[in-house]
Design an enzyme around this catalytic site. Sequence first.
Site, short mmCIF file in Angstrom:
data_model
loop_
_atom_site.label_atom_id
_atom_site.label_comp_id
_atom_site.label_asym_id
_atom_site.label_seq_id
_atom_site.Cartn_x
_atom_site.Cartn_y
_atom_site.Cartn_z
N GLY A 84 0.85 -1.16 0.03
CA GLY A 84 0.17 0.04 -0.08
C GLY A 84 0.84 1.28 0.01
O GLY A 84 1.88 1.43 0.65
N GLY A 85 0.46 2.41 -0.67
CA GLY A 85 1.14 3.42 -0.86
C GLY A 85 0.48 4.91 -0.37
O GLY A 85 0.62 5.81 -0.72
N PHE A 88 -0.09 6.67 5.52
CA PHE A 88 0.66 5.83 6.92
C PHE A 88 1.80 4.93 6.28
O PHE A 88 2.73 4.62 6.68
CB PHE A 88 -0.35 5.30 7.70
CG PHE A 88 0.12 5.21 8.93
CD1 PHE A 88 0.48 6.23 9.70
CD2 PHE A 88 0.72 3.91 9.48
CE1 PHE A 88 1.19 6.01 11.27
CE2 PHE A 88 1.10 3.71 10.70
CZ PHE A 88 1.52 4.89 11.44
N ALA A 218 0.61 10.35 10.03
CA ALA A 218 1.55 10.12 9.41
C ALA A 218 2.41 11.11 9.16
O ALA A 218 3.73 11.10 9.08
CB ALA A 218 0.85 9.64 7.98
N LYS A 269 -12.00 3.35 17.71
CA LYS A 269 -11.86 4.88 17.87
C LYS A 269 -11.97 5.74 16.73
O LYS A 269 -12.38 6.93 16.77
CB LYS A 269 -10.42 5.10 18.43
CG LYS A 269 -9.24 4.67 17.40
CD LYS A 269 -8.78 5.57 16.64
CE LYS A 269 -7.77 5.30 15.32
NZ LYS A 269 -7.40 6.15 14.54
N ASN A 334 -11.52 10.71 10.25
CA ASN A 334 -12.85 10.25 10.66
C ASN A 334 -13.28 11.48 11.17
O ASN A 334 -14.67 11.81 11.13
CB ASN A 334 -12.60 9.10 11.55
CG ASN A 334 -12.12 7.90 10.85
OD1 ASN A 334 -13.02 7.29 10.21
ND2 ASN A 334 -10.75 7.62 10.80
N GLU A 359 -11.71 4.90 7.97
CA GLU A 359 -12.21 3.60 8.08
C GLU A 359 -13.37 3.60 8.86
O GLU A 359 -14.06 2.62 9.10
CB GLU A 359 -11.12 2.93 8.85
CG GLU A 359 -9.79 2.38 8.06
CD GLU A 359 -9.88 1.44 6.81
OE1 GLU A 359 -11.35 0.74 7.09
OE2 GLU A 359 -9.17 0.68 6.49
#
Length: 410
Positions: A84-85, A88, A218, A269, A334, A359
């Site tokens: 994944g890019g 993070f 990140a 969270k 979020n 997410e």
Amino acid sequence: MASVLVNPAAWAPTPSNPRLQRNKPMFAAPANSTPLEDQDPQTSPDRRRAVRLAWEKLVRWSRSWRSKAKTDVLERTKKVVVLGGGSFGTAMAAHVADRKPQLEVHMLLRDPQLCHSINHTHFNRKYFPKHKLPENVIATTDAKAALLAADYCLHAVPVQFTSSFLEDIADYVDPSLPFISLSKGLELNTSRMMSQIIPHALRNPRQPFVALSGPSFALELMNKLPTAMVAASRDKRLANATQQLLASSHLRISTSSDVTGVEIAGALKNVLAIAAGIVEGMNLGNNSMAALVTQGCSEIRWLATKMGAKPTTITGLSGTGDIMLTCFVNLSRNKTVGVRLGLGEKLDDILSSMNQVAEGVSTAGAVIALAQKYKVKMPVLTAVARIIDNELTPEKAVLELMSLPQVEEV
């Protein structure tokens, strides 16, 4: 209890002690000293000395511990692959690459243009256009080449895309390759955690697994600002190896065996952050924000402990630490979703305008399924799920939550 009477005659001069006078204190302070009532307790010599000794003891303990710390994991690690890019994944790839210039860090991506940009300019222009990546970060779309002879795999693919991504590359994954999951969330239709998704997608129930979580944006990691995270694995040696691989002068890595607690806290969270954003977007005030986040923390603890997590995990870095960062800081994706919902925007419009995955939107529905399975009442997180499903307005949710029965705090 009998009272103690002081005989005034005891203060009178006697042949054996003619200097003793009634109007002179028995313990007189030196003439040049500051009266006790005028001394500042914050600057008294005894207090300062005690603080200095405590700090010096802590520093000695720290130096002794560091002198015994092992570094063999980093020394023998030759290749790390990052799946994944996103922001993070890119930040962790840069961090690992900085740990050792001879280390090969391969980023497995699906976008050929992004690969070209990283390999030729050393910038991920989509997420970090101002941060140059280390020379030993290599981007590729070739799964076989990326995974070949890798010592560790950092998994940064969003949760909802993990199964399909890993199923496509499963044939190239070594059964003993440790997966360090950076992804936080629950799979929507199955409510599975990453520790369940990864082995299932790779068709290997024994795939080594570590959950890496904690309060960590990140951008701040890229800027090498002090950060602390926790590596959780049921294999203590693997957790310790992850700690050796990743810990640096600006990144602290604690270890834990409570994978469930770390994952559930990290997933839930994100949903709570949406609720916090709604409160901010509706301008409901600081009292309301504090009450909501406290209630959300309790709901996370109730569910996590029912699933076997340790309460101390929920109050640690991956729980309270990550909750504070995600709910109170505006860099949170979020929370941004929640703020815009609180301002009256439609969810589809919000998501279509974002270039990163929030997410919590997908996790909210999965959380409710788990709450029902473990018979846990979660009013705040359930309200978020209803708002996301467009079955409840933020205004109505506030009224319903404030009308809940007044009960004893647990």
